[in-house]
Design an enzyme around this catalytic site. Structure first.
Site, PDB file in Angstrom:
ATOM      1  N   ASP A  21      11.815 101.098  29.905  1.00  0.00           N
ATOM      2  CA  ASP A  21      11.898 100.792  28.423  1.00  0.00           C
ATOM      3  C   ASP A  21      11.956 102.159  27.674  1.00  0.00           C
ATOM      4  O   ASP A  21      10.965 102.642  27.365  1.00  0.00           O
ATOM      5  CB  ASP A  21      10.860  99.705  27.972  1.00  0.00           C
ATOM      6  CG  ASP A  21      10.970  99.339  26.380  1.00  0.00           C
ATOM      7  OD1 ASP A  21      12.126  99.731  25.987  1.00  0.00           O
ATOM      8  OD2 ASP A  21      10.008  98.883  25.710  1.00  0.00           O
ATOM      9  N   ASN A  23      13.020 102.767  24.049  1.00  0.00           N
ATOM     10  CA  ASN A  23      12.901 102.628  22.688  1.00  0.00           C
ATOM     11  C   ASN A  23      11.710 101.566  22.416  1.00  0.00           C
ATOM     12  O   ASN A  23      11.293 101.090  21.298  1.00  0.00           O
ATOM     13  CB  ASN A  23      14.038 101.917  22.346  1.00  0.00           C
ATOM     14  CG  ASN A  23      14.521 100.668  22.470  1.00  0.00           C
ATOM     15  OD1 ASN A  23      14.069 100.033  23.679  1.00  0.00           O
ATOM     16  ND2 ASN A  23      15.550 100.035  21.806  1.00  0.00           N
ATOM     17  N   ASP A  25      10.612  98.246  23.076  1.00  0.00           N
ATOM     18  CA  ASP A  25      10.587  96.978  22.491  1.00  0.00           C
ATOM     19  C   ASP A  25      10.120  95.907  23.495  1.00  0.00           C
ATOM     20  O   ASP A  25      10.260  94.732  23.294  1.00  0.00           O
ATOM     21  CB  ASP A  25      11.894  96.611  21.934  1.00  0.00           C
ATOM     22  CG  ASP A  25      13.009  96.678  23.170  1.00  0.00           C
ATOM     23  OD1 ASP A  25      12.655  97.392  24.219  1.00  0.00           O
ATOM     24  OD2 ASP A  25      14.243  96.064  23.086  1.00  0.00           O
ATOM     25  N   ASP A  29      15.987  99.115  29.583  1.00  0.00           N
ATOM     26  CA  ASP A  29      17.378  99.299  29.138  1.00  0.00           C
ATOM     27  C   ASP A  29      17.994 100.439  29.612  1.00  0.00           C
ATOM     28  O   ASP A  29      17.445 101.057  30.539  1.00  0.00           O
ATOM     29  CB  ASP A  29      17.185  99.493  27.569  1.00  0.00           C
ATOM     30  CG  ASP A  29      16.316 100.429  27.115  1.00  0.00           C
ATOM     31  OD1 ASP A  29      16.163 101.874  27.942  1.00  0.00           O
ATOM     32  OD2 ASP A  29      15.054 100.180  26.371  1.00  0.00           O
ATOM     33  N   ASP A 193      28.048  87.490  42.423  1.00  0.00           N
ATOM     34  CA  ASP A 193      27.124  86.253  42.437  1.00  0.00           C
ATOM     35  C   ASP A 193      27.604  85.117  42.957  1.00  0.00           C
ATOM     36  O   ASP A 193      28.842  84.886  42.880  1.00  0.00           O
ATOM     37  CB  ASP A 193      26.855  86.271  40.976  1.00  0.00           C
ATOM     38  CG  ASP A 193      25.451  85.245  40.825  1.00  0.00           C
ATOM     39  OD1 ASP A 193      24.277  85.718  41.177  1.00  0.00           O
ATOM     40  OD2 ASP A 193      25.642  84.228  40.143  1.00  0.00           O
ATOM     41  N   ASP A 320      15.401  87.610  43.032  1.00  0.00           N
ATOM     42  CA  ASP A 320      15.041  86.282  43.266  1.00  0.00           C
ATOM     43  C   ASP A 320      13.889  85.866  44.183  1.00  0.00           C
ATOM     44  O   ASP A 320      13.634  84.753  44.516  1.00  0.00           O
ATOM     45  CB  ASP A 320      16.474  85.568  43.931  1.00  0.00           C
ATOM     46  CG  ASP A 320      17.477  85.548  42.857  1.00  0.00           C
ATOM     47  OD1 ASP A 320      17.322  85.574  41.493  1.00  0.00           O
ATOM     48  OD2 ASP A 320      18.699  85.483  43.361  1.00  0.00           O
TER      49      ASP A 320
HETATM   50  O1  ISL Z   1      16.683  81.961  44.087  1.00  0.00           O
HETATM   51  C1  ISL Z   1      17.117  81.043  44.466  1.00  0.00           C
HETATM   52  C2  ISL Z   1      16.526  79.902  44.461  1.00  0.00           C
HETATM   53  O2  ISL Z   1      15.499  79.923  44.295  1.00  0.00           O
HETATM   54  C3  ISL Z   1      18.498  81.062  44.958  1.00  0.00           C
HETATM   55  O3  ISL Z   1      19.108  79.875  45.414  1.00  0.00           O
HETATM   56  C4  ISL Z   1      19.454  81.518  43.739  1.00  0.00           C
HETATM   57  O4  ISL Z   1      19.446  80.664  42.838  1.00  0.00           O
HETATM   58  C5  ISL Z   1      20.968  81.700  44.334  1.00  0.00           C
HETATM   59  O5  ISL Z   1      21.049  82.509  45.413  1.00  0.00           O
HETATM   60  C6  ISL Z   1      21.954  82.121  43.239  1.00  0.00           C
HETATM   61  O6  ISL Z   1      21.379  83.509  42.852  1.00  0.00           O
HETATM   62  C7  ISL Z   1      22.206  84.042  41.771  1.00  0.00           C
HETATM   63  O7  ISL Z   1      22.828  83.367  41.056  1.00  0.00           O
HETATM   64  C8  ISL Z   1      21.840  82.449  39.925  1.00  0.00           C
HETATM   65  C9  ISL Z   1      20.724  83.844  39.347  1.00  0.00           C
HETATM   66  O8  ISL Z   1      19.807  82.614  38.753  1.00  0.00           O
HETATM   67  C10 ISL Z   1      20.053  84.519  40.528  1.00  0.00           C
HETATM   68  O9  ISL Z   1      19.334  85.522  39.550  1.00  0.00           O
HETATM   69  C11 ISL Z   1      21.356  85.217  41.211  1.00  0.00           C
HETATM   70  O10 ISL Z   1      20.854  86.153  42.269  1.00  0.00           O
HETATM   71  C12 ISL Z   1      22.690  81.988  38.974  1.00  0.00           C
HETATM   72  O11 ISL Z   1      23.609  82.961  38.308  1.00  0.00           O
HETATM   73 CA    CA Z   2      14.000  98.569  25.240  1.00  0.00          CA
END
Ligand code: ISL
Ligand code: CA
Length: 545
Positions: A21, A23, A25, A29, A193, A320
């Site tokens: 961070d 700044n 807050d 960032d 993703d 995750d």
């Molecule tokens: O972490 C999971 C369940 O606990 C996975 O099923 C995860 O949600 C899945 O791999 C998808 O992840 C990705 O898309 C999601 C987001 O929340 C995760 O952070 C991202 O890595 C939705 O965009």
């Molecule tokens: Ca910040």
């Protein structure tokens, strides 16, 4: 095998909210990341992957995007982003962005217009008159009623993340324009993703009976996703010197081999999830006791299925997943197990990923109170499980403590000053109290730290092409305590031996007397006995011995 820069470099994942961070807050960032480029340089990584920094209401910390071509205010400005690209490139580090194109935020203009059935946006999302029974990745229903439009919309994640309709060519065109915008700014690649969820059975039939992810037969690796990814590749990616890594949930190795086969022009590599189930029943929160063989089996299988066809990724952590030492190592052998896990992973074939803090051996915070969790998943999972009779509050909290994604999202531990040197203000998520012992300042100049061990692995990988390109073979595959394998390349042989137990292990015979020990997490290595969590890497030039 074709030599490529994205095979030879370590990728470092930054979760911007929790990195630095600048700044004060309480939120990490982009300027904070720029300040830490010398750190990344010292570690020796060649590529940085940023979790989303786009404009977003932050219901899912940026995985819910409301404007694909702008930066979230709390992370900085477009100017900051351009400076980041410039400074990273000056430091010879490439930049990979997160591409969240399965869904947007409900606050995206496209969704607002779709709700109003405006022009071409009418069918930008999945709409139905009647509720469909599919369930969401975060627990609960995946179809929610929208009063204004008078129909249900699909969201495989939270209610705030409606799924885009990829069968609509207008959607694909908008996405392609957006990706081109970022590539023209100098971005070197994308982490895509949940990319194997983009195609759906557009008739939206009810799903067959299932306890988890009801309806998945209608969207998980649904055939058309190959077609749409290929189209992105042909029209956009192939025109730039960039690469893609797909996040492919519950993907089968055979599908991954197709997705990453260079002759099909789809993705460069994918993240698979099989080894993430080594301590659970596919759904993270249904935990089971960790057995090493359940990590070895899937990892080895992926090495074999992808070998010569596509290209693997090597990871144990991300934003995750809980921290790997808690899951697969031992807190009592913090240094030994952290370095052993790194050895086991990074000498396999594939592009290696480090998640911020992993190089320090950061561990789970395991917060007791539900209120302390910031992750939407922890709260939706809690609500879903609470509805089941006989499941108590304490039982659910026990699971959340072990497996919550917030375990990986606590602020980066820079030093032993207030808030671990992350920020002067109270951070958005609690700092792990162990920051006084585990932090960058303490490890960076210590030859015997986890950080220095990671640095050594990164250097070795630059020095020996066998680590990048060598063929993989298991050794003593059935052994439940020792994980060992061999790599072969030209006239060289590399052998990796890892003890996954907190006990000594007698090697029946020492096969490696004539080999050169190039790395170990112990200063002294007994010829015939492995110490707890000991890891060794041997190299031999054949013919010489
Ligand atoms: O972490 C999971 C369940 O606990 C996975 O099923 C995860 O949600 C899945 O791999 C998808 O992840 C990705 O898309 C999601 C987001 O929340 C995760 O952070 C991202 O890595 C939705 O965009
Ligand atoms: Ca910040």
């Amino acid at each position: 095998m074709k030599k490529e820069w994205y095979k030879e470099n370590f990728i470092y994942q930054i979760y911007p909210r929790s990195f630095k961070d600048s700044n004060n807050d309480g939120i990490g960032d982009i300027v904070g990341i720029i300040q830490k480029i010398p750190y990344l340089k010292d570690l020796g990584v060649g590529i940085v992957w940023l979790s989303p920094v786009y404009k977003s209401p932050m219901e899912d910390n940026g995985y819910d995007i409301s404007d694909y071509q702008d930066i979230a205010e709390e992370f900085g400005s477009m100017q900051d982003f351009k400076t980041l690209v410039k400074e990273l490139h000056k430091a010879k580090i490439k930049l990979v962005m997160d591409l969240v194109i399965n869904h947007t935020s409900i606050e995206h203009e496209w969704f607002k217009k779709s709700v109003k059935r405006e022009g071409k946006y009418k069918d930008f999302y999945h709409w139905e008159d009647n509720k469909v029974n599919w369930t969401s990745f975060f627990g609960g229903e995946a179809w929610t009623y929208n009063e204004e439009r008078g129909q249900y919309y699909l969201h495989l994640f939270s209610k705030g993340q409606p799924d885009l309709n990829w069968d609509n060519p207008e959607v694909r065109n908008e996405i392609k324009k957006m990706i081109t915008f970022w590539l023209d700014l100098g971005v070197d690649g994308f982490r895509c993703d949940v990319i194997n969820l983009i195609a759906k059975n557009n008739k939206h039939p009810n799903g067959k009976f299932s306890l988890i992810l009801k309806g998945r037969e209608h969207y998980l690796s649904y055939p058309n996703h190959h077609k749409y990814i290929h189209e992105l590749n042909k029209d956009v990616f192939s025109k730039y010197d960039c690469f893609t890594v797909g996040e492919t949930t519950l993907v089968k190795p055979e599908t991954a081999a197709l997705l990453t086969n260079p002759t099909r022009n789809e993705l460069t590599m994918v993240f698979q999830f099989d080894h993430m189930a080594a301590d659970n029943y596919v759904v993270k929160y249904f935990t089971k006791k960790f057995k090493m063989i359940n990590l070895k089996k899937p990892l080895s299988n992926w090495q074999h299925v992808i070998n010569g066809k596509g290209w693997n990724t090597l990871y144990l952590e991300n934003h995750d997943q809980p921290r790997s030492i808690n899951r697969f190592g031992s807190l009592d052998y913090h240094y030994e197990s952290a370095t052993m896990l790194a050895t086991m992973l990074y000498f396999q074939q594939g592009t290696p990923f480090i998640y911020q803090g992993q190089e320090l051996g950061m561990t789970n915070i395991g917060m007791d109170k539900l209120e302390d969790y910031q992750d939407i998943e922890a709260h939706t999972v809690y609500k879903t499980l609470k509805k089941i009779p006989f499941i108590s509050h304490n039982l659910i909290m026990k699971r959340i403590k072990l497996m919550s994604r917030d375990n990986a999202r606590t602020p980066m531990q820079w030093d032993d000053s207030k808030n671990a040197g992350f920020s002067n203000k109270k951070p958005w998520l609690k700092v792990n109290p162990n920051y006084k012992d585990i932090n960058v300042a303490k490890q960076i100049n210590d030859e015997d730290s986890i950080y220095s061990y990671y640095k050594k692995i990164i250097e070795l990988r630059k020095k020996y092409p066998i680590i990048v390109y060598g063929n993989y073979n298991d050794i003593d595959f059935k052994n439940k305590k020792i994980y060992s394998y061999r790599r072969l390349y030209n006239n060289q042989e590399l052998v990796v031996i890892c003890n996954f137990t907190d006990k000594g292990y007698i090697l029946i015979k020492n096969d490696y007397v004539n080999y050169n020990l190039i790395l170990s997490n112990y200063k002294e290595n007994d010829e015939l006995t492995l110490k707890p969590y000991e890891a060794r890497v041997y190299l031999k030039n054949k013919g010489k011995s």
